[in-house]
Design a protein around this motif. Structure first.
Motif, mmCIF file in Angstrom:
data_model
loop_
_atom_site.group_PDB
_atom_site.id
_atom_site.type_symbol
_atom_site.label_atom_id
_atom_site.label_comp_id
_atom_site.label_asym_id
_atom_site.label_seq_id
_atom_site.Cartn_x
_atom_site.Cartn_y
_atom_site.Cartn_z
ATOM 1 N N TYR A 260 -45.506 29.647 26.137
ATOM 2 C CA TYR A 260 -45.552 28.263 25.660
ATOM 3 C C TYR A 260 -44.593 28.097 24.488
ATOM 4 O O TYR A 260 -44.563 28.940 23.586
ATOM 5 C CB TYR A 260 -46.981 27.880 25.260
ATOM 6 C CG TYR A 260 -47.845 27.620 26.467
ATOM 7 C CD1 TYR A 260 -48.067 26.329 26.929
ATOM 8 C CD2 TYR A 260 -48.402 28.691 27.184
ATOM 9 C CE1 TYR A 260 -48.829 26.091 28.066
ATOM 10 C CE2 TYR A 260 -49.161 28.462 28.322
ATOM 11 C CZ TYR A 260 -49.373 27.157 28.748
ATOM 12 O OH TYR A 260 -50.112 26.930 29.885
ATOM 13 N N PRO B 217 -42.564 25.113 21.697
ATOM 14 C CA PRO B 217 -42.722 23.781 21.101
ATOM 15 C C PRO B 217 -42.047 22.714 21.958
ATOM 16 O O PRO B 217 -41.079 22.996 22.671
ATOM 17 C CB PRO B 217 -42.025 23.917 19.738
ATOM 18 C CG PRO B 217 -41.951 25.383 19.482
ATOM 19 C CD PRO B 217 -41.833 26.039 20.816
ATOM 20 N N THR B 218 -42.556 21.500 21.876
ATOM 21 C CA THR B 218 -41.985 20.419 22.670
ATOM 22 C C THR B 218 -40.524 20.152 22.324
ATOM 23 O O THR B 218 -39.771 19.650 23.158
ATOM 24 C CB THR B 218 -42.799 19.134 22.484
ATOM 25 O OG1 THR B 218 -42.923 18.856 21.086
ATOM 26 C CG2 THR B 218 -44.185 19.276 23.088
ATOM 27 N N THR C 242 -49.294 27.818 14.865
ATOM 28 C CA THR C 242 -48.763 26.467 15.031
ATOM 29 C C THR C 242 -47.618 26.201 14.069
ATOM 30 O O THR C 242 -46.571 25.656 14.450
ATOM 31 C CB THR C 242 -49.876 25.427 14.811
ATOM 32 O OG1 THR C 242 -50.908 25.637 15.784
ATOM 33 C CG2 THR C 242 -49.335 24.015 14.944
ATOM 34 N N LEU D 171 -44.402 28.039 15.117
ATOM 35 C CA LEU D 171 -43.712 27.402 16.242
ATOM 36 C C LEU D 171 -43.041 26.099 15.827
ATOM 37 O O LEU D 171 -41.875 25.854 16.145
ATOM 38 C CB LEU D 171 -44.697 27.124 17.383
ATOM 39 C CG LEU D 171 -45.164 28.338 18.193
ATOM 40 C CD1 LEU D 171 -46.282 27.932 19.133
ATOM 41 C CD2 LEU D 171 -44.013 28.955 18.976
ATOM 42 N N GLN D 172 -43.776 25.273 15.084
ATOM 43 C CA GLN D 172 -43.232 23.959 14.739
ATOM 44 C C GLN D 172 -42.120 24.038 13.690
ATOM 45 O O GLN D 172 -41.251 23.173 13.637
ATOM 46 C CB GLN D 172 -44.366 23.049 14.241
ATOM 47 C CG GLN D 172 -45.431 22.778 15.288
ATOM 48 C CD GLN D 172 -44.858 22.242 16.593
ATOM 49 O OE1 GLN D 172 -43.998 21.356 16.591
ATOM 50 N NE2 GLN D 172 -45.331 22.774 17.718
ATOM 51 N N ALA E 109 -41.611 31.179 20.806
ATOM 52 C CA ALA E 109 -42.595 30.987 21.868
ATOM 53 C C ALA E 109 -43.874 31.746 21.544
ATOM 54 O O ALA E 109 -43.876 32.675 20.729
ATOM 55 C CB ALA E 109 -42.036 31.455 23.209
ATOM 56 N N ALA F 218 -52.085 23.375 24.463
ATOM 57 C CA ALA F 218 -51.039 22.372 24.675
ATOM 58 C C ALA F 218 -51.636 20.981 24.798
ATOM 59 O O ALA F 218 -51.090 19.999 24.284
ATOM 60 C CB ALA F 218 -50.226 22.720 25.920
ATOM 61 N N THR G 114 -46.896 21.745 22.391
ATOM 62 C CA THR G 114 -46.328 22.867 23.139
ATOM 63 C C THR G 114 -46.407 22.571 24.630
ATOM 64 O O THR G 114 -47.189 21.722 25.072
ATOM 65 C CB THR G 114 -47.070 24.183 22.846
ATOM 66 O OG1 THR G 114 -48.469 24.014 23.165
ATOM 67 C CG2 THR G 114 -46.922 24.601 21.394
#
Length: 310
Positions: free
Chosen positions: A153, A155-156, A213, A216-217, A223, A235, A241
């Motif tokens: 997974y 981040p967007t 979190t 990742l952000q 990942a 998610a 994510t």
């Protein structure tokens, strides 16, 4: 997925059922309040006929199941009373119990305590995201009920679109649990990449959901790699994510999650038949789908299949 000796940290999720908007997992909308409604299957004569003669249940007329309450959604979630366990694991336990014509008794336990509970007869079974392994088969019997899939997974905002092979993780920073099967996969891929002249990956070991979190952000990690069901749930809860690849939990072999039973008590064939009946009548798929686990469905339950280490 959990290794034989170590608990994978998946405490990424809120313990109580939320009344917020329904999340979507793997394309399936999950209505948490609706999911409190039990799903059962009819008593299965073929499965009941496989119950061993002289079987001594922990509680007569009941199927007593230990479920680790230190797990994570959607496998288990505490309902609003902070006592009742709901989730895909309790749902699977209910299908087995109803197919065997037994009343279900769920006992919240811990990952450390379920093995003794099963071997001592305190529980008739443990249904707690237990992966079949060669070492575990020496101590327990198994009836499979779900594929063991791992997920990557990101981040967007990530530009990463696919992670499915060793070359895809070269030079990347991956959050992973120490001592887990997913760590073993990453390290094996890393060695493969190094031999091929590709950049080494950097494993990042974290147990705090807030730290994961933030990493990742803030782009300090590329990942997260762990049990797919947990990553999918996270998610949906954060919207931050998304999935970019699945790997079999036993890579390069298949791995399966199974109902764990006392070794040699001959209960596994009856449990497998109960699961097979639920698969045929559709109640099994309904359970997995409502928790976003449909992609991990199996076509039939197997008793003591090849496991990790075989």
């Amino acid at each position: 997925m959990r290794t034989l000796a170590l608990l994978i940290s998946t405490t990424l999720f809120a313990p109580l059922i939320s009344h917020a908007a329904a999340p979507t997992v793997n394309g399936t909308t999950i209505n948490l309040q609706a999911n409190l409604t039990p799903i059962t299957t009819a008593a299965n004569p073929a499965a009941i006929a496989k119950l061993p003669n002289g079987l001594k249940l922990a509680h007569p007329g009941e199927f007593t199941v230990g479920i680790a309450a230190d797990g994570a959604a959607p496998l288990m979630v505490f309902a609003d009373d902070n006592k009742t366990l709901v989730g895909s694991e309790p749902d699977i336990a209910r299908l087995v119990a109803s197919a065997l014509g037994l009343k279900l008794r769920i006992v919240p336990t811990s990952w450390e305590d379920w093995p003794l509970g099963v071997t001592s007869g305190k529980y008739d079974a443990a249904i707690s995201n237990v992966t079949v392994t060669k070492a575990r088969k020496e101590k327990f019997d198994f009836a499979t009920y779900r594929k063991d899939l791992l997920g990557f997974y990101v981040p967007t905002h990530s530009s990463i679109t696919t992670i499915s092979r060793a070359a895809d993780v070269a030079g990347k920073r991956i959050i992973v649990g120490s001592g887990t099967n997913q760590e073993a996969i990453l390290l094996a891929w890393n060695q493969e990449n190094i031999k091929a002249g590709l950049p080494a990956l950097t494993p990042i070991y974290m147990t705090s959901s807030a730290a994961q979190t933030l990493a990742l952000q803030s782009r300090r990690a590329d990942a997260w790699f762990g049990p797919n069901v947990n990553g999918a749930w996270q998610a949906t809860q954060t919207g931050r994510t998304h999935l970019v690849g699945n790997v079999d939990g036993g890579w390069p072999q298949a791995a399966h999650i199974a109902v764990t039973l006392k070794k040699g008590n001959d209960l596994a064939p009856a449990v497998a038949a109960a699961i097979d009946g639920a698969i045929k009548d559709g109640s099994y798929q309904r359970v997995l789908n409502r928790w976003g686990e449909g992609i991990e469905a199996i076509p039939a339950s197997e008793v003591n299949p090849a496991g990790l280490g075989d």
